[in-house]
Design an enzyme around this catalytic site. Structure first.
Site, PDB file in Angstrom:
ATOM      1  CD  GLU A  34     -11.969  34.750   2.667  1.00 38.63           C
ATOM      2  OE1 GLU A  34     -10.715  35.364   2.563  1.00 38.63           O
ATOM      3  OE2 GLU A  34     -12.641  35.003   3.621  1.00 38.63           O
ATOM      4  CG  ASP A  45      -6.086  40.079   5.916  1.00 40.10           C
ATOM      5  OD1 ASP A  45      -6.430  41.313   5.921  1.00 40.10           O
ATOM      6  OD2 ASP A  45      -6.735  39.335   6.057  1.00 40.10           O
ATOM      7  CE  LYS A  57      -6.616  36.773   9.663  1.00 41.32           C
ATOM      8  NZ  LYS A  57      -5.084  37.618   9.135  1.00 41.32           N
ATOM      9  CD  GLU A  58       1.266  29.038  11.796  1.00 38.18           C
ATOM     10  OE1 GLU A  58       2.014  27.975  12.162  1.00 38.18           O
ATOM     11  OE2 GLU A  58       1.932  30.177  12.030  1.00 38.18           O
ATOM     12  CG  ASN A  59      -5.348  32.433  14.850  1.00 37.48           C
ATOM     13  OD1 ASN A  59      -5.660  32.435  13.350  1.00 37.48           O
ATOM     14  ND2 ASN A  59      -5.608  33.442  15.640  1.00 37.48           N
ATOM     15  CD1 TRP A  61      -3.859  23.830   8.855  1.00 38.20           C
ATOM     16  CD2 TRP A  61      -2.282  24.464  10.484  1.00 38.20           C
ATOM     17  NE1 TRP A  61      -2.922  22.893   8.803  1.00 38.20           N
ATOM     18  CE2 TRP A  61      -1.964  23.269   9.748  1.00 38.20           C
ATOM     19  CE3 TRP A  61      -1.337  24.802  11.177  1.00 38.20           C
ATOM     20  CZ2 TRP A  61      -0.970  22.516   9.775  1.00 38.20           C
ATOM     21  CZ3 TRP A  61      -0.121  24.260  11.528  1.00 38.20           C
ATOM     22  CH2 TRP A  61      -0.016  22.761  10.842  1.00 38.20           C
ATOM     23  CD  GLU A  62      -1.469  26.948  15.800  1.00 39.97           C
ATOM     24  OE1 GLU A  62      -2.204  27.892  16.529  1.00 39.97           O
ATOM     25  OE2 GLU A  62      -0.141  27.240  15.763  1.00 39.97           O
ATOM     26  CG  ASP A  63      -8.670  27.284  16.734  1.00 40.07           C
ATOM     27  OD1 ASP A  63      -7.716  27.226  17.554  1.00 40.07           O
ATOM     28  OD2 ASP A  63      -9.144  28.462  16.946  1.00 40.07           O
ATOM     29  CG  HIS A 109     -14.268  31.390   6.721  1.00 43.88           C
ATOM     30  ND1 HIS A 109     -13.475  30.536   6.885  1.00 43.88           N
ATOM     31  CD2 HIS A 109     -13.681  32.478   5.746  1.00 43.88           C
ATOM     32  CE1 HIS A 109     -12.157  30.728   6.025  1.00 43.88           C
ATOM     33  NE2 HIS A 109     -12.564  31.781   5.451  1.00 43.88           N
ATOM     34  N   GLY A 111     -15.191  36.007  11.112  1.00 43.01           N
ATOM     35  CA  GLY A 111     -14.980  36.715  12.368  1.00 43.01           C
ATOM     36  C   GLY A 111     -14.582  35.881  13.561  1.00 43.01           C
TER      37      GLY A 111
END
Length: 137
Positions: A34, A45, A57-59, A61-63, A109, A111
């Site tokens: 990465e 991206d 990605k932010e989502n 991180w939320e998950d 990670h 997909g």
């Protein structure tokens, strides 16, 4: 009594399977793919920003439970980002339909929660494999 012991063994096996975690070696291989395992900041991206060591990605991180003080701060802190990836894998490996191994973790990670089932993530796994990791890393 024997029936009770059998139930305990089954429960211990299920608990152990559910508690499988991504190894430090596998994390390092993903990190190398990465970012060269450096805090490279954020880049736009595929419709959103990907940040830090693991290009989170932010989502994502939320998950993983929103660790740290903010999305970008966590992504650029190796310990926080690693803990986020570990939590994300722990959350999704059981429902992915894939074995708890480095290949599955890498493909999730890349997909998403069921990424280990998508042929499009095989190329990403090859990159992780080229970093020295194998299925059992």
């Amino acid at each position: 009594m024997q029936r009770l012991l059998g139930s305990i063994v089954i429960l211990a096996t299920v608990f152990t399977f559910c508690e499988a975690t991504i190894s430090s070696a596998c994390l390092r291989c993903i990190c190398n793919v990465e970012s060269g395992c450096r805090p490279i900041g954020c880049h736009y991206d595929v419709y959103s920003y990907s940040c830090g060591y693991f290009q989170i990605k932010e989502n994502y991180w939320e998950d993983c439970g929103k660790p740290g003080t903010s999305f970008k701060a966590c992504a650029n802190d190796y310990t926080c980002a690693s803990n986020c990836v570990r939590a994300y894998m722990k959350r999704y490996i059981g429902s992915s339909g894939c074995p708890a191994n480095c290949e599955s973790y890498a493909r999730i990670h890349n997909g998403g929660p069921r990424g280990c089932r998508h042929p499009s993530t095989l190329r990403y796994w090859e990159k992780v494999h080229q970093q020295g990791c194998n299925v059992n890393s």
